[in-house]
Design a protein around this motif. Structure first.
Motif, PDB file in Angstrom:
ATOM      1  N   THR A  57      53.908  27.212  43.867  1.00 20.75           N
ATOM      2  CA  THR A  57      55.267  27.972  43.650  1.00 20.75           C
ATOM      3  C   THR A  57      54.689  29.358  42.860  1.00 20.75           C
ATOM      4  OG1 THR A  57      56.361  26.176  43.193  1.00 20.75           O
ATOM      5  CG2 THR A  57      57.259  28.165  42.412  1.00 20.75           C
ATOM      6  N   PHE A  58      53.866  29.584  42.157  1.00 23.97           N
ATOM      7  CA  PHE A  58      53.600  30.671  41.307  1.00 23.97           C
ATOM      8  C   PHE A  58      52.814  31.526  42.621  1.00 23.97           C
ATOM      9  CE2 PHE A  58      50.417  33.371  39.321  1.00 23.97           C
ATOM     10  CZ  PHE A  58      51.378  34.143  38.365  1.00 23.97           C
ATOM     11  N   LEU A  59      51.917  30.867  43.286  1.00 24.75           N
ATOM     12  CA  LEU A  59      50.994  32.046  44.271  1.00 24.75           C
ATOM     13  C   LEU A  59      51.853  32.659  45.156  1.00 24.75           C
ATOM     14  CD1 LEU A  59      47.494  30.283  44.411  1.00 24.75           C
ATOM     15  CD2 LEU A  59      48.365  32.403  43.376  1.00 24.75           C
ATOM     16  N   GLU A  60      52.899  31.648  45.585  1.00 24.01           N
ATOM     17  CA  GLU A  60      53.894  31.932  46.526  1.00 24.01           C
ATOM     18  C   GLU A  60      54.788  33.311  46.275  1.00 24.01           C
ATOM     19  OE1 GLU A  60      56.024  28.512  47.688  1.00 24.01           O
ATOM     20  OE2 GLU A  60      54.740  27.801  49.004  1.00 24.01           O
ATOM     21  N   GLY A  61      55.081  33.251  44.925  1.00 23.27           N
ATOM     22  CA  GLY A  61      55.876  34.353  44.462  1.00 23.27           C
ATOM     23  C   GLY A  61      54.933  35.680  43.939  1.00 23.27           C
ATOM     24  N   HIS A  62      53.770  35.161  43.853  1.00 17.17           N
ATOM     25  CA  HIS A  62      52.637  36.311  43.641  1.00 17.17           C
ATOM     26  C   HIS A  62      51.445  36.372  44.577  1.00 17.17           C
ATOM     27  CE1 HIS A  62      54.838  35.384  39.635  1.00 17.17           C
ATOM     28  NE2 HIS A  62      54.781  36.550  39.535  1.00 17.17           N
ATOM     29  N   PRO A  63      51.450  36.973  45.357  1.00 13.91           N
ATOM     30  CA  PRO A  63      50.698  36.708  46.542  1.00 13.91           C
ATOM     31  C   PRO A  63      49.301  37.553  46.516  1.00 13.91           C
ATOM     32  CG  PRO A  63      52.320  38.029  47.534  1.00 13.91           C
ATOM     33  CD  PRO A  63      52.692  37.531  45.978  1.00 13.91           C
ATOM     34  N   PHE A  64      49.309  38.490  45.563  1.00 12.75           N
ATOM     35  CA  PHE A  64      48.197  39.398  45.268  1.00 12.75           C
ATOM     36  C   PHE A  64      47.522  39.264  44.233  1.00 12.75           C
ATOM     37  CE2 PHE A  64      50.910  41.511  48.754  1.00 12.75           C
ATOM     38  CZ  PHE A  64      50.031  41.400  49.694  1.00 12.75           C
ATOM     39  N   CYS A  65      46.123  39.302  44.086  1.00 12.33           N
ATOM     40  CA  CYS A  65      45.338  39.488  42.998  1.00 12.33           C
ATOM     41  C   CYS A  65      45.745  40.649  41.927  1.00 12.33           C
ATOM     42  CB  CYS A  65      43.818  39.641  42.986  1.00 12.33           C
ATOM     43  SG  CYS A  65      42.852  39.588  41.664  1.00 12.33           S
ATOM     44  N   GLU A  66      46.076  40.443  40.621  1.00 13.19           N
ATOM     45  CA  GLU A  66      46.618  41.396  39.654  1.00 13.19           C
ATOM     46  C   GLU A  66      45.416  42.342  39.387  1.00 13.19           C
ATOM     47  OE1 GLU A  66      48.907  39.692  36.374  1.00 13.19           O
ATOM     48  OE2 GLU A  66      49.697  38.277  37.887  1.00 13.19           O
ATOM     49  N   LEU A  67      44.189  41.803  39.137  1.00 13.73           N
ATOM     50  CA  LEU A  67      43.093  42.742  38.713  1.00 13.73           C
ATOM     51  C   LEU A  67      42.877  43.797  40.074  1.00 13.73           C
ATOM     52  CD1 LEU A  67      40.821  40.315  36.621  1.00 13.73           C
ATOM     53  CD2 LEU A  67      42.743  42.106  35.785  1.00 13.73           C
ATOM     54  N   CYS A  68      43.008  43.068  41.286  1.00 16.20           N
ATOM     55  CA  CYS A  68      42.262  44.044  42.435  1.00 16.20           C
ATOM     56  C   CYS A  68      43.488  44.998  42.416  1.00 16.20           C
ATOM     57  CB  CYS A  68      42.438  43.175  43.512  1.00 16.20           C
ATOM     58  SG  CYS A  68      40.660  42.212  43.687  1.00 16.20           S
ATOM     59  N   ARG A  69      44.812  44.711  42.201  1.00 18.68           N
ATOM     60  CA  ARG A  69      45.798  45.720  42.501  1.00 18.68           C
ATOM     61  C   ARG A  69      45.740  47.020  41.470  1.00 18.68           C
ATOM     62  NH1 ARG A  69      51.778  43.654  42.205  1.00 18.68           N
ATOM     63  NH2 ARG A  69      51.053  42.212  43.845  1.00 18.68           N
ATOM     64  N   ARG A  70      45.366  46.455  39.986  1.00 18.58           N
ATOM     65  CA  ARG A  70      45.040  47.559  39.377  1.00 18.58           C
ATOM     66  C   ARG A  70      44.033  48.631  39.458  1.00 18.58           C
ATOM     67  NH1 ARG A  70      44.701  43.645  33.800  1.00 18.58           N
ATOM     68  NH2 ARG A  70      46.754  42.799  33.916  1.00 18.58           N
ATOM     69  N   GLU A  71      43.000  47.982  40.369  1.00 19.26           N
ATOM     70  CA  GLU A  71      42.068  48.807  40.927  1.00 19.26           C
ATOM     71  C   GLU A  71      42.436  49.594  42.230  1.00 19.26           C
ATOM     72  OE1 GLU A  71      38.450  46.742  41.037  1.00 19.26           O
ATOM     73  OE2 GLU A  71      38.544  46.436  38.671  1.00 19.26           O
ATOM     74  N   GLY A  72      43.597  49.411  42.816  1.00 28.18           N
ATOM     75  CA  GLY A  72      44.036  50.185  43.997  1.00 28.18           C
ATOM     76  C   GLY A  72      43.812  49.298  45.351  1.00 28.18           C
ATOM     77  N   ARG A  73      43.238  48.071  45.014  1.00 27.48           N
ATOM     78  CA  ARG A  73      42.838  47.294  46.401  1.00 27.48           C
ATOM     79  C   ARG A  73      44.141  45.862  46.603  1.00 27.48           C
ATOM     80  NH1 ARG A  73      37.759  46.674  43.629  1.00 27.48           N
ATOM     81  NH2 ARG A  73      38.679  44.303  43.208  1.00 27.48           N
TER      82      ARG A  73
END
Length: 120
Positions: A57-73
């Protein structure tokens, strides 16, 4: 983009080619052997069916890596990481979870040096 070539299954004598370590037939066998003989029984209790449902359930609601997103990926998240580990009183609540890819999850535990009982 080209794919990596398939490799032989790691189960002795199995001729099947696979993308992972084991073919589909032997992957289940290897997983059950690991669960039964090598995994800590306390860990097995903490990560049962209720955890698997909460993780999905959590991964369906949060599909992208939070640390990668902070680095623009944008990298697909595959791990629901506990910010405070359950063995230290952390819960499976969404406030205590962080969506990560395998690479960031391994790097995070490598920096914390807690994954493999490494002494500081």
């Amino acid at each position: 983009m080209p794919y990596k070539p398939k490799r032989p299954c790691s189960h002795p004598g199995c001729p099947r080619l696979t993308e992972g370590r084991y073919c589909e037939e032997h992957a289940k066998e290897a997983a059950s052997t690991y669960e039964r003989n090598q995994r800590d029984p306390g860990t097995h209790k903490r990560y049962g069916s209720s955890w698997r449902k909460a993780r999905k359930t959590f991964l369906e609601g949060h599909p992208f890596c939070e640390l990668c997103r902070r680095e623009g990926r944008l990298t697909r998240a595959t791990v629901a990481h506990h910010i405070t580990a359950t063995r230290y009183g952390g819960t499976d609540d969404e406030e205590n979870l962080m969506a990560l890819c395998n690479r960031c999850h391994s790097a995070l535990h490598g920096r914390q040096r807690d994954r493999w009982n490494v002494k500081r």
